[in-house]
Design an enzyme around this catalytic site. Structure first.
Site, PDB file in Angstrom:
ATOM      1  N   SER A  10       1.196  -1.167   0.167  1.00 17.62           N
ATOM      2  CA  SER A  10      -0.096  -0.068  -0.002  1.00 17.62           C
ATOM      3  C   SER A  10       0.510   0.921   0.338  1.00 17.62           C
ATOM      4  O   SER A  10       1.657   1.355   1.118  1.00 17.62           O
ATOM      5  CB  SER A  10      -0.639  -0.079   1.181  1.00 17.62           C
ATOM      6  N   HIS A  35      -1.526  -1.430  -4.119  1.00 13.78           N
ATOM      7  CA  HIS A  35      -2.491  -0.905  -3.647  1.00 13.78           C
ATOM      8  C   HIS A  35      -2.796   0.033  -3.004  1.00 13.78           C
ATOM      9  O   HIS A  35      -1.866   1.338  -2.304  1.00 13.78           O
ATOM     10  CB  HIS A  35      -2.627  -2.021  -1.925  1.00 13.78           C
ATOM     11  N   ASP A  37      -4.809   3.326  -1.356  1.00 14.16           N
ATOM     12  CA  ASP A  37      -5.656   4.055  -0.913  1.00 14.16           C
ATOM     13  C   ASP A  37      -6.220   5.241  -0.740  1.00 14.16           C
ATOM     14  O   ASP A  37      -5.677   5.954  -0.988  1.00 14.16           O
ATOM     15  CB  ASP A  37      -5.236   3.751   0.063  1.00 14.16           C
ATOM     16  N   MET A  39      -9.045   7.972   0.064  1.00 18.64           N
ATOM     17  CA  MET A  39      -9.965   8.404   0.857  1.00 18.64           C
ATOM     18  C   MET A  39     -10.338   9.634   0.703  1.00 18.64           C
ATOM     19  O   MET A  39      -9.783  10.809   0.220  1.00 18.64           O
ATOM     20  CB  MET A  39      -8.848   8.603   1.915  1.00 18.64           C
ATOM     21  N   HIS A  68      -8.721   0.728  -3.409  1.00 20.81           N
ATOM     22  CA  HIS A  68      -9.310   0.740  -2.783  1.00 20.81           C
ATOM     23  C   HIS A  68      -9.770   1.704  -2.205  1.00 20.81           C
ATOM     24  O   HIS A  68      -9.495   2.582  -1.881  1.00 20.81           O
ATOM     25  CB  HIS A  68      -8.485  -0.110  -1.683  1.00 20.81           C
ATOM     26  N   MET A  70     -12.307   3.987  -0.639  1.00 20.06           N
ATOM     27  CA  MET A  70     -12.931   4.512   0.998  1.00 20.06           C
ATOM     28  C   MET A  70     -13.455   5.818   1.152  1.00 20.06           C
ATOM     29  O   MET A  70     -12.971   6.672   1.117  1.00 20.06           O
ATOM     30  CB  MET A  70     -11.708   4.298   2.299  1.00 20.06           C
ATOM     31  N   MET A 139     -11.612  -6.022   6.083  1.00 21.81           N
ATOM     32  CA  MET A 139     -10.469  -4.933   6.779  1.00 21.81           C
ATOM     33  C   MET A 139     -10.261  -5.682   8.117  1.00 21.81           C
ATOM     34  O   MET A 139     -11.103  -5.939   8.971  1.00 21.81           O
ATOM     35  CB  MET A 139     -11.215  -4.335   6.757  1.00 21.81           C
ATOM     36  N   ASP A 175      -6.161  -6.352   4.872  1.00 18.98           N
ATOM     37  CA  ASP A 175      -5.227  -4.884   4.471  1.00 18.98           C
ATOM     38  C   ASP A 175      -5.847  -4.365   6.243  1.00 18.98           C
ATOM     39  O   ASP A 175      -6.839  -4.545   6.612  1.00 18.98           O
ATOM     40  CB  ASP A 175      -5.869  -3.933   4.378  1.00 18.98           C
TER      41      ASP A 175
HETATM   42  C1  DX5 Z   1      -6.076   1.636   5.675  1.00 14.54           C
HETATM   43  C2  DX5 Z   1      -5.620   1.416   4.635  1.00 14.54           C
HETATM   44  C3  DX5 Z   1      -4.531  -0.175   4.469  1.00 14.54           C
HETATM   45  C4  DX5 Z   1      -3.126   0.666   4.925  1.00 14.54           C
HETATM   46  C5  DX5 Z   1      -2.179  -0.402   6.134  1.00 14.54           C
HETATM   47  O1  DX5 Z   1      -7.319   2.064   5.566  1.00 14.54           O
HETATM   48  O2  DX5 Z   1      -7.030   0.885   3.784  1.00 14.54           O
HETATM   49  O3  DX5 Z   1      -4.275   0.200   3.137  1.00 14.54           O
HETATM   50  O4  DX5 Z   1      -2.564   1.579   3.500  1.00 14.54           O
HETATM   51  O5  DX5 Z   1      -1.208   0.224   6.679  1.00 14.54           O
HETATM   52  P1  DX5 Z   1      -0.831  -0.612   7.130  1.00 14.54           P
HETATM   53  O6  DX5 Z   1      -0.259  -2.271   6.572  1.00 14.54           O
HETATM   54  O7  DX5 Z   1       0.409   0.250   7.510  1.00 14.54           O
HETATM   55  O8  DX5 Z   1      -1.558  -1.105   8.475  1.00 14.54           O
HETATM   56 ZN    ZN Z   2      -6.743  -0.453   1.858  1.00 13.29          ZN
END
Ligand code: DX5
Ligand code: ZN
Length: 217
Positions: A10, A35, A37, A39, A68, A70, A139, A175
């Site tokens: 990620s 990956h 993320d 947000m 991903h 969010m 998650m 994740d």
């Molecule tokens: C959290 C994200 C993850 C995050 C994971 O909301 O979806 O992908 O980057 O980070 P680590 O591996 O540090 O928990």
């Molecule tokens: Zn993620």
């Protein structure tokens, strides 16, 4: 039967001032997917990046781009994510009023449709959508931030998701808080696709390959 084991760093934990270089480093270190993320500061209390950043990264990487989302109303972003070069698009069940429609739209865009569920959401909620998706994301932390601790009770949910998938060619992704200590728990429960942010990018770049290999097991 589960799909091949896949490690997806990620980039949330990477150097945002030089993401292309960090992606190159993890690719050279054996990463399978990237990956991404996304947000929105509403579905989760944090902001990250969106389609323009992903489109720029696409120019220098041929890896599988695993988005991903969010975000609230992810339907609004599907076209942009496709245009930006995403291969897989995962939405949160909790963010979709009409999940079946959202998943169909992702499929119509020729992307792998994924559904993510937060720690409090039962796996059973995926029962009626299972034949339309290519990835389930369990998650293992509450989404929004990197560097959180793996929630141990999620192991049981990974097992339940593996049972639900049965012999379908669906990725079972985990994740949040995935490290070389927690990855074996997730793998033993049935996960085949492991996302890791800080456990990889928190290391010195010379150790990325070791970290990725340790998580792969
Ligand atoms: C959290 C994200 C993850 C995050 C994971 O909301 O979806 O992908 O980057 O980070 P680590 O591996 O540090 O928990
Ligand atoms: Zn993620």
């Amino acid at each position: 039967m589960s799909l091949q084991r896949t490690i997806a760093p990620s980039i949330l934990a990477a150097n945002f001032a030089d993401l292309a270089a960090d992606i190159k480093s993890v690719e050279n270190a054996g990463a399978d997917w990237v990956h991404l993320d996304v947000m929105d500061g509403r579905f989760v209390p944090n902001l990250s990046f969106g389609a323009p950043v992903i489109a720029s990264l696409r120019k220098s990487s041929s890896s599988y781009f695993d988005a991903h989302l969010m975000v609230e109303n992810p339907d609004n972003l599907i076209e942009d994510m496709k245009q930006a070069g995403c291969d897989g698009i995962t939405v949160h069940l909790e963010a979709c009023t009409h999940l079946d429609r959202t998943v169909s739209v992702i499929n119509e865009h020729d992307c792998c449709a994924g559904v993510a569920i937060n720690p409090h959401t039962p796996v059973d909620n995926l029962k009626h959508i299972i034949d339309k998706i290519g990835l389930i994301l369990i998650m293992t932390v509450n989404p929004g931030f990197g560097g959180q601790r793996f929630i141990p009770s999620m192991v049981e949910k990974i097992q339940q998701a593996r049972e639900l998938i049965a012999d379908r060619p669906i990725h079972l992704q985990v994740d949040g808080g995935i490290t070389q200590e927690t990855a074996p728990l997730a793998i033993a429960a049935g996960a085949n696709n492991l996302v890791a942010g800080s456990a990889i990018f928190g290391a010195d770049p010379t150790d990325y390959a070791l970290r990725i290999a340790a998580i792969r097991g």
